[in-house]
Each structure stands twice: as structure tokens, then as C-alpha cells.
Design a protein around this motif. Structure first.
Motif, PDB file in Angstrom:
ATOM      1  N   UNK A 151       0.796  -1.224   0.000  1.00 39.56           N
ATOM      2  CA  UNK A 151       0.000   0.000   0.000  1.00 39.56           C
ATOM      3  C   UNK A 151       0.825   1.268   0.000  1.00 39.56           C
ATOM      4  N   UNK A 152       2.145   1.155  -0.020  1.00 41.41           N
ATOM      5  CA  UNK A 152       3.022   2.312  -0.069  1.00 41.41           C
ATOM      6  C   UNK A 152       3.812   2.305  -1.375  1.00 41.41           C
ATOM      7  N   UNK A 153       3.909   3.470  -2.005  1.00 40.70           N
ATOM      8  CA  UNK A 153       4.733   3.639  -3.202  1.00 40.70           C
ATOM      9  C   UNK A 153       6.058   4.244  -2.783  1.00 40.70           C
ATOM     10  N   UNK A 154       7.133   3.517  -3.074  1.00 41.70           N
ATOM     11  CA  UNK A 154       8.476   3.934  -2.655  1.00 41.70           C
ATOM     12  C   UNK A 154       9.295   4.235  -3.906  1.00 41.70           C
ATOM     13  N   UNK A 155       9.782   5.464  -4.016  1.00 39.99           N
ATOM     14  CA  UNK A 155      10.552   5.886  -5.182  1.00 39.99           C
ATOM     15  C   UNK A 155      11.919   6.397  -4.738  1.00 39.99           C
ATOM     16  N   UNK A 156      12.961   5.837  -5.332  1.00 37.79           N
ATOM     17  CA  UNK A 156      14.325   6.312  -5.097  1.00 37.79           C
ATOM     18  C   UNK A 156      14.740   7.161  -6.282  1.00 37.79           C
ATOM     19  N   UNK A 157      15.265   8.365  -6.012  1.00 32.12           N
ATOM     20  CA  UNK A 157      15.670   9.287  -7.070  1.00 32.12           C
ATOM     21  C   UNK A 157      17.124   9.704  -6.885  1.00 32.12           C
ATOM     22  N   UNK A 158      17.827   9.798  -7.998  1.00 32.34           N
ATOM     23  CA  UNK A 158      19.189  10.335  -8.010  1.00 32.34           C
ATOM     24  C   UNK A 158      19.134  11.698  -8.681  1.00 32.34           C
ATOM     25  N   UNK A 159      19.628  12.720  -7.975  1.00 30.22           N
ATOM     26  CA  UNK A 159      19.577  14.095  -8.471  1.00 30.22           C
ATOM     27  C   UNK A 159      20.947  14.592  -8.912  1.00 30.22           C
ATOM     28  N   UNK A 160      21.869  13.680  -9.143  1.00 35.28           N
ATOM     29  CA  UNK A 160      23.228  14.069  -9.473  1.00 35.28           C
ATOM     30  C   UNK A 160      24.103  14.049  -8.239  1.00 35.28           C
ATOM     31  N   UNK A 161      25.394  14.340  -8.387  1.00 38.69           N
ATOM     32  CA  UNK A 161      26.321  14.246  -7.262  1.00 38.69           C
ATOM     33  C   UNK A 161      26.048  15.299  -6.197  1.00 38.69           C
ATOM     34  N   UNK A 162      26.245  14.892  -4.950  1.00 35.33           N
ATOM     35  CA  UNK A 162      26.089  15.798  -3.821  1.00 35.33           C
ATOM     36  C   UNK A 162      27.086  15.434  -2.743  1.00 35.33           C
ATOM     37  N   UNK A 163      26.622  14.720  -1.744  1.00 40.10           N
ATOM     38  CA  UNK A 163      27.485  14.198  -0.681  1.00 40.10           C
ATOM     39  C   UNK A 163      28.498  13.204  -1.257  1.00 40.10           C
ATOM     40  N   UNK A 164      28.049  12.420  -2.245  1.00 40.23           N
ATOM     41  CA  UNK A 164      28.891  11.501  -3.017  1.00 40.23           C
ATOM     42  C   UNK A 164      28.418  11.548  -4.465  1.00 40.23           C
TER      43      UNK A 164
END
Length: 299
Positions: A151-164
């Protein structure tokens, strides 16, 4: 933390959440697990803050800390619900305090998911003697990946380099909760991993982007935070981190433009506007941050 304080904080964290009696009793007894809402919460343990969503159909975990704390997590979380048959572990990035427990989760049949840069960064940071024993992601993604979890939608996004160079932001879309990994050190001086692909300029941009994609009701989970501010917050805390990094670059650039050496620029003890920031060792200090900014600006 005494029991009265814990129960008060638990009440704040679970406002608007319907906890089962069994879950409430278990949390009273087991401190490191903190629910937020809609069966999503966080676990402190030892290392970078873990996130979780659990239901009878599936379990999603964000980051794995170390072997012993991963074992503590798994021995506790299944007292709440069965958490199966679908099991997913997201790595927000490659640092040891976020991925050293991967093997514990792999042994318990979790699929490990991360940005495509993370496995190579894990192996590189482990060194030649240990790289073959690294437990890295089974599935990788470029820009984003979405899974459905009880019942939960889980989305992982990469926004470009930051901390690594391999950071992922994990959105629990229905619960309106976002796990930032180490893209936010809440009032701590962050570790800026230049060897691992960190880029302060884009880190600033991505924090602003994430804050715009959220709303005033979004709750954020942070990888680390000082004792006074904790590891959860809202978009104002995300933008506070952006403002700190902006100040860091502007201060360092001004020193370079004035012809100052790195030693001269890094002699400052604190930015007046960010008096709440705390140091946590040589790598997590204002001086280390200035050195990273100096490297980025003088390449």
C-alpha cells in the motif's frame, strides 16, 4: 532518555498515526524504533539513520548501518509484522555506516537496490584486499526506481552528485516521508566526500529541488543530526543545509579571490549565521568543509 520523555516524543512522532496496541507496546520497550506515520519510521541504532516501512505483505528498509545494528534491527522489526514475502533494502550511498550491514539483510532474502555508482564506490572505498567481500546492490538504477510495498509507493531518485557521486533520495509517497541519507547532516558539519564524487555546487541545487518537490507536511529523515535538532525535520531544515553549503562556497570563493591561501581561509572557527552547527571529528568540521570547497573551486 527517561520513560516520560520518550513517551512524550513518541506522541509527537506518531501524531495522526494509528498504531496497533502490540506495536505501541513494543516501541515502548525498544527505543531505537521510531514510527512517524503510515507504518513508516526510522531506526537510530549505530551509524547513519535507517528508515523502514513494514506491512504483512512486504518490508522496505533504507540503509543497513553495521552488522551488529543490522542484526538488532531485524531481530526487532519482525516483532511488529511479518514483513514478507517481498523484502527490499535501499542503500542511499556507499559509506560504511550505511552499507556495512548489507550482508545481514542479504542473508535474510532482501533485494538490495542502489544508484549504479554505489557498488563501484563501495569496492573502491573497501580497498583491494576487501573489495571481493563487499556486499553491494543486486539491482541498480540511473535516475529513479519505484516499487510498491504493502500500500506504499516507494521511489528512489538520483539528483546528481552531492554528498557523493551516488546519492539516492527515497520518497515514501503515500506517507509523505522522505529519507535524505547523508544529503542532510542536520546542524552537523557534513562529510564532503570529494574522492567519492561529491560536488557541493550540485548538492545545493538538489536540496533546493527536493524542497520544491515536497510540501509543508512532508517529514524528512536525515542521515545524521546533532542532539539538539535530531534526525527528522521539514523542508526548512533541508533549505538550512542548502544555505550552509551556499555560505561555504561563497566564503571560500571570496577568500580565493582575495588571494588567500587555504590555510588562511580555513582559519575561521565558525560561520556566525550557522552557530548551531557542531563538529564531529576532523572529517566533519568546518575546516574540512572549507578544504573540500577549496578543492572544488580550484580544480
Amino acid at each position: 532518555m527517561n520513560r516520560k520523555t520518550f513517551i512524550h516524543q513518541l506522541g509527537l512522532l506518531t501524531a495522526g498515526t494509528a498504531l496497533t496496541p502490540a506495536l505501541f507496546k513494543w516501541i515502548q520497550q525498544n527505543g531505537p524504533f521510531y514510527p512517524i506515520r503510515n507504518n513508516v519510521g526510522y531506526f537510530t541504532g549505530r551509524g547513519g539513520t535507517m528508515g523502514w516501512h513494514i506491512s504483512d505483505e512486504s518490508i522496505v528498509v533504507i540503509d543497513s548501518q553495521f552488522e551488529n545494528s543490522a542484526e538488532d534491527f531485524l531481530s526487532g522489526i519482525f516483532d511488529i509484522a511479518s514483513g514478507g514475502p517481498s523484502r527490499y533494502l535501499f542503500n542511499t550511498h556507499h559509506h560504511g555506516d550505511h552499507v556495512s550491514g548489507n550482508g545481514v539483510f542479504q542473508s535474510d532474502h532482501f533485494e538490495i537496490i542502489a544508484h549504479h555508482n554505489v557498488p563501484d564506490l563501495q569496492r573502491a572505498s573497501a580497498g583491494p584486499e576487501s573489495k571481493d567481500s563487499v556486499i553491494a546492490a543486486d539491482r541498480v538504477f540511473d535516475d529513479e526506481i519505484t516499487i510498491e510495498s504493502g500500500g506504499e509507493t516507494v521511489t528512489a531518485k538520483h539528483y546528481g552528485p552531492g554528498h557523493t557521486g551516488g546519492d539516492a533520495v527515497i520518497w515514501f509517497e503515500n506517507a509523505n516521508i522522505v529519507h535524505m541519507g547523508d544529503l542532510v547532516f542536520n546542524r552537523w558539519y557534513p562529510f564532503i566526500d570529494k574522492d567519492g564524487g561529491a560536488l557541493i555546487e550540485n548538492w545545493i541545487t538538489l536540496l533546493e529541488t527536493v524542497a520544491k518537490e515536497a510540501d509543508r507536511d512532508t517529514t524528512f529523515i536525515f542521515g545524521h543530526g546533532n542532539r539538539d535538532f535530531g534526525v527528522t525535520g521539514d523542508s526548512d531544515d533541508v533549505l538550512y543545509m542548502r544555505d550552509y553549503l551556499t555560505k561555504l562556497l561563497e566564503f571560500t570563493r571570496a577568500g580565493i579571490d582575495d588571494g588567500q591561501s587555504l590555510e588562511e581561509i580555513s582559519s575561521v572557527n565558525q560561520f556566525e549565521e550557522f552557530a548551531n552547527h557542531q563538529s564531529a571529528g576532523a572529517r566533519l568540521s568546518l575546516q574540512a568543509n572549507i578544504e573540500a570547497a577549496y578543492e572544488e573551486l580550484t580544480k
